[in-house]
Design a protein around this motif. Structure first.
Motif, PDB file in Angstrom:
ATOM      1  N   THR A 165      -0.171  -1.740  17.478  1.00  0.00           N
ATOM      2  CA  THR A 165       0.458  -0.422  17.453  1.00  0.00           C
ATOM      3  C   THR A 165       1.862  -0.513  16.869  1.00  0.00           C
ATOM      4  O   THR A 165       2.258   0.310  16.045  1.00  0.00           O
ATOM      5  N   LEU A 166       2.612  -1.536  17.268  1.00  0.00           N
ATOM      6  CA  LEU A 166       3.952  -1.747  16.735  1.00  0.00           C
ATOM      7  C   LEU A 166       3.932  -1.886  15.214  1.00  0.00           C
ATOM      8  O   LEU A 166       4.789  -1.334  14.518  1.00  0.00           O
ATOM      9  N   LEU A 167       2.940  -2.608  14.679  1.00  0.00           N
ATOM     10  CA  LEU A 167       2.828  -2.824  13.233  1.00  0.00           C
ATOM     11  C   LEU A 167       2.164  -1.662  12.493  1.00  0.00           C
ATOM     12  O   LEU A 167       2.066  -1.690  11.279  1.00  0.00           O
ATOM     13  N   GLU A 168       1.715  -0.645  13.241  1.00  0.00           N
ATOM     14  CA  GLU A 168       1.016   0.504  12.673  1.00  0.00           C
ATOM     15  C   GLU A 168      -0.272   0.101  11.968  1.00  0.00           C
ATOM     16  O   GLU A 168      -0.655   0.660  10.938  1.00  0.00           O
ATOM     17  N   ALA A 169      -0.956  -0.891  12.550  1.00  0.00           N
ATOM     18  CA  ALA A 169      -2.235  -1.335  11.993  1.00  0.00           C
ATOM     19  C   ALA A 169      -3.279  -0.234  12.149  1.00  0.00           C
ATOM     20  O   ALA A 169      -3.235   0.558  13.097  1.00  0.00           O
ATOM     21  N   ARG A 170      -4.208  -0.216  11.218  1.00  0.00           N
ATOM     22  CA  ARG A 170      -5.256   0.810  11.197  1.00  0.00           C
ATOM     23  C   ARG A 170      -6.596   0.128  10.920  1.00  0.00           C
ATOM     24  O   ARG A 170      -6.684  -0.733  10.037  1.00  0.00           O
ATOM     25  N   LEU A 216      -2.300  -2.235   7.115  1.00  0.00           N
ATOM     26  CA  LEU A 216      -1.031  -1.794   7.673  1.00  0.00           C
ATOM     27  C   LEU A 216      -0.064  -1.480   6.544  1.00  0.00           C
ATOM     28  O   LEU A 216      -0.175  -2.026   5.449  1.00  0.00           O
ATOM     29  N   PRO A 217       0.871  -0.559   6.805  1.00  0.00           N
ATOM     30  CA  PRO A 217       1.870  -0.234   5.784  1.00  0.00           C
ATOM     31  C   PRO A 217       2.856  -1.396   5.659  1.00  0.00           C
ATOM     32  O   PRO A 217       3.295  -1.954   6.670  1.00  0.00           O
ATOM     33  N   LEU A 218       3.167  -1.760   4.441  1.00  0.00           N
ATOM     34  CA  LEU A 218       4.045  -2.897   4.198  1.00  0.00           C
ATOM     35  C   LEU A 218       5.469  -2.404   4.010  1.00  0.00           C
ATOM     36  O   LEU A 218       5.971  -2.273   2.905  1.00  0.00           O
ATOM     37  N   GLY A 219       6.134  -2.088   5.138  1.00  0.00           N
ATOM     38  CA  GLY A 219       7.498  -1.576   5.117  1.00  0.00           C
ATOM     39  C   GLY A 219       8.531  -2.684   5.102  1.00  0.00           C
ATOM     40  O   GLY A 219       8.208  -3.863   5.276  1.00  0.00           O
ATOM     41  N   PRO A 220       9.790  -2.323   4.925  1.00  0.00           N
ATOM     42  CA  PRO A 220      10.890  -3.295   4.823  1.00  0.00           C
ATOM     43  C   PRO A 220      11.017  -4.238   6.020  1.00  0.00           C
ATOM     44  O   PRO A 220      11.400  -5.390   5.864  1.00  0.00           O
ATOM     45  N   SER A 221      10.670  -3.782   7.212  1.00  0.00           N
ATOM     46  CA  SER A 221      10.821  -4.628   8.398  1.00  0.00           C
ATOM     47  C   SER A 221       9.777  -5.745   8.464  1.00  0.00           C
ATOM     48  O   SER A 221       9.873  -6.634   9.316  1.00  0.00           O
ATOM     49  N   LEU A 222       8.775  -5.722   7.590  1.00  0.00           N
ATOM     50  CA  LEU A 222       7.724  -6.744   7.598  1.00  0.00           C
ATOM     51  C   LEU A 222       7.874  -7.750   6.456  1.00  0.00           C
ATOM     52  O   LEU A 222       6.983  -8.555   6.216  1.00  0.00           O
ATOM     53  N   LEU A 223       9.015  -7.702   5.771  1.00  0.00           N
ATOM     54  CA  LEU A 223       9.242  -8.576   4.619  1.00  0.00           C
ATOM     55  C   LEU A 223      10.095  -9.776   5.009  1.00  0.00           C
ATOM     56  O   LEU A 223      10.858  -9.729   5.963  1.00  0.00           O
ATOM     57  N   GLN A 224       9.974 -10.845   4.240  1.00  0.00           N
ATOM     58  CA  GLN A 224      10.869 -11.976   4.411  1.00  0.00           C
ATOM     59  C   GLN A 224      12.044 -11.831   3.440  1.00  0.00           C
ATOM     60  O   GLN A 224      12.176 -10.795   2.780  1.00  0.00           O
ATOM     61  N   GLN A 225      12.885 -12.831   3.374  1.00  0.00           N
ATOM     62  CA  GLN A 225      14.153 -12.717   2.639  1.00  0.00           C
ATOM     63  C   GLN A 225      13.993 -12.513   1.129  1.00  0.00           C
ATOM     64  O   GLN A 225      14.932 -12.073   0.473  1.00  0.00           O
ATOM     65  N   TYR A 226      12.825 -12.801   0.554  1.00  0.00           N
ATOM     66  CA  TYR A 226      12.632 -12.612  -0.885  1.00  0.00           C
ATOM     67  C   TYR A 226      11.958 -11.291  -1.230  1.00  0.00           C
ATOM     68  O   TYR A 226      11.636 -11.036  -2.381  1.00  0.00           O
ATOM     69  N   GLY A 227      11.721 -10.470  -0.203  1.00  0.00           N
ATOM     70  CA  GLY A 227      11.122  -9.159  -0.442  1.00  0.00           C
ATOM     71  C   GLY A 227       9.604  -9.138  -0.443  1.00  0.00           C
ATOM     72  O   GLY A 227       8.997  -8.138  -0.817  1.00  0.00           O
ATOM     73  N   ARG A 245       0.539  -1.240   0.838  1.00  0.00           N
ATOM     74  CA  ARG A 245      -0.344  -1.417   1.993  1.00  0.00           C
ATOM     75  C   ARG A 245      -1.026  -2.775   1.910  1.00  0.00           C
ATOM     76  O   ARG A 245      -1.511  -3.170   0.866  1.00  0.00           O
ATOM     77  N   LEU A 246      -1.053  -3.477   3.033  1.00  0.00           N
ATOM     78  CA  LEU A 246      -1.729  -4.760   3.142  1.00  0.00           C
ATOM     79  C   LEU A 246      -3.098  -4.501   3.759  1.00  0.00           C
ATOM     80  O   LEU A 246      -3.202  -3.801   4.776  1.00  0.00           O
ATOM     81  N   VAL A 247      -4.165  -5.052   3.154  1.00  0.00           N
ATOM     82  CA  VAL A 247      -5.532  -4.792   3.607  1.00  0.00           C
ATOM     83  C   VAL A 247      -6.267  -6.116   3.806  1.00  0.00           C
ATOM     84  O   VAL A 247      -6.249  -6.971   2.918  1.00  0.00           O
ATOM     85  N   ASP A 286      -1.932  -0.635  -3.895  1.00  0.00           N
ATOM     86  CA  ASP A 286      -1.004   0.420  -4.301  1.00  0.00           C
ATOM     87  C   ASP A 286      -1.809   1.490  -5.012  1.00  0.00           C
ATOM     88  O   ASP A 286      -2.773   1.170  -5.707  1.00  0.00           O
ATOM     89  N   PRO A 287      -1.425   2.752  -4.882  1.00  0.00           N
ATOM     90  CA  PRO A 287      -2.158   3.814  -5.578  1.00  0.00           C
ATOM     91  C   PRO A 287      -2.125   3.638  -7.100  1.00  0.00           C
ATOM     92  O   PRO A 287      -3.028   4.073  -7.792  1.00  0.00           O
ATOM     93  N   ALA A 288      -1.102   2.971  -7.610  1.00  0.00           N
ATOM     94  CA  ALA A 288      -0.917   2.876  -9.059  1.00  0.00           C
ATOM     95  C   ALA A 288      -1.768   1.805  -9.735  1.00  0.00           C
ATOM     96  O   ALA A 288      -1.865   1.794 -10.955  1.00  0.00           O
ATOM     97  N   GLY A 289      -2.373   0.896  -8.974  1.00  0.00           N
ATOM     98  CA  GLY A 289      -3.100  -0.177  -9.635  1.00  0.00           C
ATOM     99  C   GLY A 289      -4.198  -0.767  -8.787  1.00  0.00           C
ATOM    100  O   GLY A 289      -4.430  -0.340  -7.653  1.00  0.00           O
ATOM    101  N   PRO A 290      -4.876  -1.782  -9.330  1.00  0.00           N
ATOM    102  CA  PRO A 290      -5.973  -2.419  -8.589  1.00  0.00           C
ATOM    103  C   PRO A 290      -5.423  -3.291  -7.455  1.00  0.00           C
ATOM    104  O   PRO A 290      -4.253  -3.684  -7.475  1.00  0.00           O
ATOM    105  N   PRO A 291      -6.270  -3.612  -6.467  1.00  0.00           N
ATOM    106  CA  PRO A 291      -5.830  -4.497  -5.380  1.00  0.00           C
ATOM    107  C   PRO A 291      -5.440  -5.870  -5.932  1.00  0.00           C
ATOM    108  O   PRO A 291      -6.015  -6.338  -6.911  1.00  0.00           O
TER     109      PRO A 291
END
Length: 149
Positions: A28-33, A46-57, A101-103, A126-131
């Motif tokens: 729930t914390l990670l907003e997993a679906r 899950l949505p890949l937001g800024p709080s789930l990234l490491q130091q290189y983005g 989004r990470l799947v 991403d909506p703009a391209g293939p997985p």
């Protein structure tokens, strides 16, 4: 429903899976679906937001590992029953995960009475391209005794 029986109706199975996921505070914390749940297969994201990234983005490896682990557990549980846990898994990170989004798509390779071997592909979508495949994992899922049973 016994520990090994699951609903045969696809919509009921997905509903049960979503209830089980909602009962996991960390998920729930990670907003997993739970996007899909079928006998022998599961898809979590899950949505890949800024709080789930490491130091290189890029997505933190622990986030990718969590998603693979949980997807494999759901897939294994779909053949073993809902009282299961991961007893071990390995993961190979193929490329940095950057995107919206990470799947994780998991499928049972072999299921027995108490153990299931499961493979999982983790991609960024991403909506703009293939997985883009960023990691592959394999794990063993086992039945467990529920507390109080």
């Amino acid at each position: 429903m016994t520990d090994r029986s699951l609903p045969e109706d696809p919509e009921a199975l997905l509903r049960l899976g979503r209830e089980l996921l909602a009962a996991q505070p960390f998920s729930t914390l990670l907003e997993a679906r739970l996007d899909g749940f079928w006998p022998g297969r599961a898809e979590l994201s899950l949505p890949l937001g800024p709080s789930l990234l490491q130091q290189y983005g890029h997505a933190h490896g622990g986030v990718i590992g969590y998603l693979a682990d949980n997807a494999m557990t759901f897939a294994g549980g779909s053949v073993l029953g809902p009282a299961v846990a991961t007893v071990g898994f390995s993961i190979n990170y193929l490329r940095p995960a950057q995107g919206e989004r990470l799947v994780a798509e998991a499928r049972v390779v072999n299921g027995g009475r108490r153990l299931a071997v499961v493979r999982c592909d983790v991609s960024v979508r991403d909506p703009a391209g293939p997985p883009t495949l960023c990691a592959v994992a394999q794990g063993t899922i086992a039945t467990v005794d529920r507390p109080g049973s």
